[in-house]
Design an enzyme around this catalytic site. Structure first.
Site, PDB file in Angstrom:
ATOM      1  CE  LYS A 151      15.751 -46.051 -64.161  1.00  0.00           C
ATOM      2  NZ  LYS A 151      15.513 -45.152 -65.305  1.00  0.00           N
ATOM      3  NE  ARG A 154       9.616 -42.022 -62.567  1.00  0.00           N
ATOM      4  CZ  ARG A 154       9.694 -43.344 -62.381  1.00  0.00           C
ATOM      5  NH1 ARG A 154      10.880 -43.911 -62.188  1.00  0.00           N
ATOM      6  NH2 ARG A 154       8.602 -44.088 -62.382  1.00  0.00           N
TER       7      ARG A 154
END
Length: 286
Positions: free
Chosen positions: A225, A265
Protein backbone atom coordinates in the site's frame (compact mmCIF):
# COMPACT_ATOMS: atom_id res chain seq x y z
CA UNK A 1 -14.29 -18.51 19.06
CA UNK A 2 -11.47 -20.85 19.92
CA UNK A 3 -8.04 -19.85 21.21
CA UNK A 4 -4.71 -21.47 20.41
CA UNK A 5 -1.74 -20.32 22.49
CA UNK A 6 -3.34 -16.96 23.12
CA UNK A 7 -4.49 -16.22 19.55
CA UNK A 8 -8.21 -16.18 18.86
CA UNK A 9 -9.71 -17.07 15.48
CA UNK A 10 -13.24 -16.85 14.09
CA UNK A 11 -15.67 -19.74 14.36
CA UNK A 12 -16.16 -21.62 11.13
CA UNK A 13 -12.56 -21.58 9.91
CA UNK A 14 -9.49 -23.72 10.61
CA UNK A 15 -7.54 -22.60 13.67
CA UNK A 16 -3.85 -21.78 13.58
CA UNK A 17 -1.50 -21.27 16.53
CA UNK A 18 0.11 -18.33 14.72
CA UNK A 19 -0.95 -15.40 12.58
CA UNK A 20 -2.52 -16.76 9.40
CA UNK A 21 -1.52 -15.60 5.92
CA UNK A 22 -4.21 -14.66 3.41
CA UNK A 23 -2.98 -14.54 -0.19
CA UNK A 24 -4.59 -12.13 -2.64
CA UNK A 25 -6.02 -13.20 -6.01
CA UNK A 26 -7.12 -10.12 -7.96
CA UNK A 27 -9.33 -11.13 -10.88
CA UNK A 28 -9.33 -7.58 -12.21
CA UNK A 29 -7.71 -5.73 -15.12
CA UNK A 30 -6.82 -2.67 -13.01
CA UNK A 31 -5.35 -3.78 -9.68
CA UNK A 32 -2.83 -1.32 -8.26
CA UNK A 33 -0.51 -4.19 -7.30
CA UNK A 34 -0.36 -6.45 -10.34
CA UNK A 35 -1.94 -4.57 -13.24
CA UNK A 36 -4.35 -7.33 -14.23
CA UNK A 37 -1.82 -10.15 -14.34
CA UNK A 38 -4.38 -12.68 -13.05
CA UNK A 39 -7.47 -11.39 -14.90
CA UNK A 40 -7.88 -14.65 -16.85
CA UNK A 41 -9.77 -17.34 -14.89
CA UNK A 42 -7.25 -20.09 -15.57
CA UNK A 43 -4.33 -17.86 -14.60
CA UNK A 44 -6.13 -16.68 -11.46
CA UNK A 45 -6.73 -20.26 -10.31
CA UNK A 46 -3.12 -21.17 -11.05
CA UNK A 47 -1.96 -18.15 -9.06
CA UNK A 48 -4.18 -19.08 -6.10
CA UNK A 49 -2.68 -22.57 -6.04
CA UNK A 50 0.82 -21.09 -6.22
CA UNK A 51 0.02 -18.87 -3.23
CA UNK A 52 -1.06 -21.94 -1.27
CA UNK A 53 2.18 -23.73 -2.12
CA UNK A 54 4.08 -20.64 -0.99
CA UNK A 55 2.45 -20.80 2.43
CA UNK A 56 -0.93 -19.08 2.19
CA UNK A 57 -3.48 -20.42 4.68
CA UNK A 58 -6.36 -18.74 2.87
CA UNK A 59 -6.83 -17.13 -0.54
CA UNK A 60 -8.91 -13.98 -0.99
CA UNK A 61 -10.58 -13.72 -4.41
CA UNK A 62 -11.85 -10.35 -5.60
CA UNK A 63 -13.29 -9.15 -8.89
CA UNK A 64 -13.51 -5.41 -8.31
CA UNK A 65 -10.55 -3.10 -7.73
CA UNK A 66 -10.72 -1.04 -4.55
CA UNK A 67 -7.68 1.12 -5.30
CA UNK A 68 -8.27 4.84 -4.71
CA UNK A 69 -10.22 6.32 -7.60
CA UNK A 70 -11.27 2.97 -9.08
CA UNK A 71 -14.65 2.91 -10.85
CA UNK A 72 -17.15 0.20 -9.98
CA UNK A 73 -17.91 -2.80 -12.17
CA UNK A 74 -21.44 -4.10 -12.54
CA UNK A 75 -22.70 -7.15 -10.70
CA UNK A 76 -22.85 -9.42 -13.75
CA UNK A 77 -19.21 -8.74 -14.58
CA UNK A 78 -18.09 -9.22 -10.99
CA UNK A 79 -19.87 -12.58 -10.85
CA UNK A 80 -18.28 -13.61 -14.16
CA UNK A 81 -14.83 -12.83 -12.82
CA UNK A 82 -15.12 -14.28 -9.34
CA UNK A 83 -17.34 -17.36 -9.19
CA UNK A 84 -15.37 -19.73 -11.46
CA UNK A 85 -12.15 -18.92 -9.57
CA UNK A 86 -13.79 -19.46 -6.17
CA UNK A 87 -15.31 -22.74 -7.32
CA UNK A 88 -12.05 -24.17 -8.68
CA UNK A 89 -9.90 -23.09 -5.76
CA UNK A 90 -12.38 -24.43 -3.22
CA UNK A 91 -12.56 -27.72 -5.13
CA UNK A 92 -8.77 -27.89 -4.93
CA UNK A 93 -8.94 -27.67 -1.14
CA UNK A 94 -8.25 -23.97 -0.59
CA UNK A 95 -9.88 -22.02 2.23
CA UNK A 96 -11.39 -19.30 0.06
CA UNK A 97 -12.41 -15.81 1.05
CA UNK A 98 -14.49 -13.70 -1.33
CA UNK A 99 -13.66 -10.00 -1.45
CA UNK A 100 -16.90 -8.23 -2.37
CA UNK A 101 -19.33 -5.55 -1.19
CA UNK A 102 -22.29 -7.12 -3.00
CA UNK A 103 -24.58 -9.60 -1.25
CA UNK A 104 -25.46 -11.34 -4.52
CA UNK A 105 -21.79 -12.01 -5.24
CA UNK A 106 -21.19 -13.17 -1.67
CA UNK A 107 -24.16 -15.54 -1.87
CA UNK A 108 -23.01 -17.12 -5.13
CA UNK A 109 -19.44 -17.37 -3.85
CA UNK A 110 -20.51 -19.15 -0.66
CA UNK A 111 -22.56 -21.55 -2.77
CA UNK A 112 -19.41 -22.14 -4.86
CA UNK A 113 -17.36 -22.97 -1.77
CA UNK A 114 -16.17 -19.69 -0.22
CA UNK A 115 -15.72 -20.03 3.55
CA UNK A 116 -15.39 -16.33 4.41
CA UNK A 117 -16.87 -13.03 3.20
CA UNK A 118 -14.43 -10.10 3.18
CA UNK A 119 -16.48 -6.92 2.70
CA UNK A 120 -14.39 -3.75 2.61
CA UNK A 121 -17.52 -1.75 3.45
CA UNK A 122 -18.24 -3.80 6.57
CA UNK A 123 -21.79 -4.42 5.36
CA UNK A 124 -22.56 -0.77 4.65
CA UNK A 125 -22.47 -0.75 0.84
CA UNK A 126 -25.28 -3.29 0.36
CA UNK A 127 -28.11 -3.52 2.92
CA UNK A 128 -28.65 -7.16 1.93
CA UNK A 129 -25.12 -8.19 2.91
CA UNK A 130 -25.49 -8.57 6.69
CA UNK A 131 -28.72 -10.61 6.47
CA UNK A 132 -27.12 -12.81 3.81
CA UNK A 133 -24.02 -13.50 5.89
CA UNK A 134 -26.11 -14.08 9.00
CA UNK A 135 -28.20 -16.69 7.19
CA UNK A 136 -25.14 -18.34 5.63
CA UNK A 137 -23.37 -18.48 9.03
CA UNK A 138 -19.94 -17.82 7.55
CA UNK A 139 -17.22 -15.59 9.04
CA UNK A 140 -17.41 -11.94 8.02
CA UNK A 141 -14.74 -9.24 7.82
CA UNK A 142 -15.94 -5.84 9.03
CA UNK A 143 -13.52 -3.25 7.66
CA UNK A 144 -13.34 0.44 8.49
CA UNK A 145 -14.80 2.23 5.48
CA UNK A 146 -15.98 5.74 4.71
CA UNK A 147 -17.21 5.37 1.14
CA UNK A 148 -16.54 4.03 -2.33
CA UNK A 149 -13.04 4.03 -3.84
CA UNK A 150 -13.87 6.75 -6.38
CA UNK A 151 -13.78 9.53 -3.77
CA UNK A 152 -12.48 7.94 -0.58
CA UNK A 153 -9.31 10.07 -0.49
CA UNK A 154 -11.51 13.10 0.15
CA UNK A 155 -12.73 11.43 3.34
CA UNK A 156 -9.28 11.03 4.91
CA UNK A 157 -9.90 13.73 7.52
CA UNK A 158 -9.39 12.88 11.20
CA UNK A 159 -8.65 14.65 14.46
CA UNK A 160 -7.60 11.40 16.20
CA UNK A 161 -7.46 8.64 13.60
CA UNK A 162 -7.17 5.74 16.05
CA UNK A 163 -10.05 6.89 18.24
CA UNK A 164 -12.27 7.70 15.26
CA UNK A 165 -11.55 4.43 13.45
CA UNK A 166 -12.33 2.53 16.66
CA UNK A 167 -15.61 4.40 17.14
CA UNK A 168 -16.70 3.88 13.54
CA UNK A 169 -15.74 0.21 13.65
CA UNK A 170 -17.80 -0.25 16.82
CA UNK A 171 -20.82 1.17 14.98
CA UNK A 172 -20.33 -1.27 12.09
CA UNK A 173 -19.76 -4.18 14.48
CA UNK A 174 -22.93 -3.35 16.41
CA UNK A 175 -24.89 -3.22 13.16
CA UNK A 176 -23.51 -6.59 12.05
CA UNK A 177 -24.45 -8.24 15.35
CA UNK A 178 -27.86 -6.56 15.39
CA UNK A 179 -28.38 -7.92 11.87
CA UNK A 180 -27.89 -11.47 13.08
CA UNK A 181 -24.21 -12.24 12.47
CA UNK A 182 -22.84 -14.24 15.37
CA UNK A 183 -20.13 -12.25 17.21
CA UNK A 184 -17.70 -15.16 17.16
CA UNK A 185 -17.76 -15.15 13.35
CA UNK A 186 -16.78 -11.48 12.98
CA UNK A 187 -13.27 -10.33 12.02
CA UNK A 188 -12.22 -6.68 12.22
CA UNK A 189 -9.98 -4.82 9.76
CA UNK A 190 -8.78 -1.21 10.27
CA UNK A 191 -8.91 -0.53 6.52
CA UNK A 192 -5.35 0.62 5.92
CA UNK A 193 -5.28 2.85 2.85
CA UNK A 194 -9.04 3.31 2.72
CA UNK A 195 -9.83 6.99 3.34
CA UNK A 196 -6.47 7.31 5.10
CA UNK A 197 -3.12 8.88 4.32
CA UNK A 198 0.30 7.49 5.23
CA UNK A 199 0.36 9.09 8.68
CA UNK A 200 -3.06 7.64 9.48
CA UNK A 201 -2.01 4.15 8.38
CA UNK A 202 1.20 4.23 10.39
CA UNK A 203 -0.69 5.39 13.49
CA UNK A 204 -3.09 2.47 13.15
CA UNK A 205 -0.24 -0.03 12.76
CA UNK A 206 1.34 1.48 15.87
CA UNK A 207 -1.89 0.90 17.84
CA UNK A 208 -2.94 -2.59 16.75
CA UNK A 209 -3.37 -3.53 20.43
CA UNK A 210 -6.23 -1.01 20.69
CA UNK A 211 -7.88 -2.58 17.66
CA UNK A 212 -7.54 -6.04 19.20
CA UNK A 213 -9.32 -4.68 22.27
CA UNK A 214 -12.51 -4.56 20.18
CA UNK A 215 -12.71 -8.27 21.03
CA UNK A 216 -12.64 -9.76 17.52
CA UNK A 217 -9.92 -11.42 15.44
CA UNK A 218 -7.87 -8.78 13.65
CA UNK A 219 -7.03 -8.80 9.93
CA UNK A 220 -4.20 -6.49 8.82
CA UNK A 221 -4.05 -5.71 5.10
CA UNK A 222 -0.98 -3.53 4.49
CA UNK A 223 0.34 -5.28 1.40
CA UNK A 224 2.09 -2.99 -1.10
CA UNK A 225 0.00 0.00 0.00
CA UNK A 226 0.85 3.65 -0.52
CA UNK A 227 1.92 4.30 3.06
CA UNK A 228 4.71 1.75 2.62
CA UNK A 229 5.70 3.52 -0.57
CA UNK A 230 5.87 6.79 1.38
CA UNK A 231 8.13 5.19 3.98
CA UNK A 232 10.43 3.87 1.23
CA UNK A 233 10.39 7.02 -0.94
CA UNK A 234 13.76 8.24 -2.19
CA UNK A 235 15.28 11.67 -1.62
CA UNK A 236 13.07 13.17 -4.32
CA UNK A 237 9.93 11.64 -2.77
CA UNK A 238 9.52 9.17 -5.63
CA UNK A 239 7.60 6.12 -4.44
CA UNK A 240 8.85 2.66 -5.41
CA UNK A 241 6.43 0.62 -7.56
CA UNK A 242 3.94 -1.55 -5.68
CA UNK A 243 5.89 -4.73 -6.47
CA UNK A 244 8.97 -3.30 -4.75
CA UNK A 245 7.17 -3.00 -1.42
CA UNK A 246 7.07 -6.69 -0.49
CA UNK A 247 9.92 -6.57 2.02
CA UNK A 248 8.21 -3.64 3.75
CA UNK A 249 4.95 -5.63 3.68
CA UNK A 250 6.68 -8.54 5.41
CA UNK A 251 7.92 -6.14 8.08
CA UNK A 252 4.34 -5.12 8.83
CA UNK A 253 3.33 -8.79 8.81
CA UNK A 254 5.91 -9.48 11.52
CA UNK A 255 4.67 -6.51 13.56
CA UNK A 256 1.04 -7.57 13.15
CA UNK A 257 1.82 -11.15 14.13
CA UNK A 258 3.72 -9.99 17.21
CA UNK A 259 0.73 -7.80 18.17
CA UNK A 260 -1.61 -10.80 18.02
CA UNK A 261 -3.31 -10.25 14.66
CA UNK A 262 -5.37 -13.20 13.46
CA UNK A 263 -4.21 -12.83 9.84
CA UNK A 264 -2.35 -10.66 7.37
CA UNK A 265 -3.53 -10.19 3.79
CA UNK A 266 -0.65 -10.08 1.29
CA UNK A 267 0.14 -10.30 -2.41
CA UNK A 268 3.57 -11.97 -2.09
CA UNK A 269 3.13 -14.83 0.36
CA UNK A 270 6.52 -16.41 1.03
CA UNK A 271 8.15 -13.55 2.93
CA UNK A 272 5.11 -12.92 5.12
CA UNK A 273 4.65 -16.66 5.75
CA UNK A 274 8.23 -16.73 7.02
CA UNK A 275 7.71 -13.55 9.03
CA UNK A 276 4.68 -14.83 10.93
CA UNK A 277 6.41 -18.11 11.71
CA UNK A 278 9.43 -16.27 13.11
CA UNK A 279 7.11 -14.10 15.20
CA UNK A 280 5.44 -17.24 16.55
CA UNK A 281 8.81 -18.79 17.40
CA UNK A 282 9.76 -15.65 19.32
CA UNK A 283 6.46 -15.80 21.22
CA UNK A 284 7.20 -19.39 22.14
CA UNK A 285 10.65 -18.48 23.43
CA UNK A 286 9.42 -15.85 25.92
Amino acid sequence: MSTLRGRTGPAGLPQWDRCAVMGVVNVTPDSFSDGGQWFDTELAVKHGLELMRAGADLVDVGGESTRPGAPRVDEVEELRRVIPVVRELAAAGAVVSVDTTRAAVAERAVEAGAALVNDVSGGRADPAMVPLVAAARVPFVVMHWRGQSLDMNNRAVYTDVVAEVLAELRTSLDAAVAGGIEPDRIIVDPGLGFAKNAEHDLALVAHLARLRALGHPLLVAASRKRFLGRVLADGENALPPARERDAATAAVSAIAAREGAWAVRVHEVRASADAVRVARAVEGAV
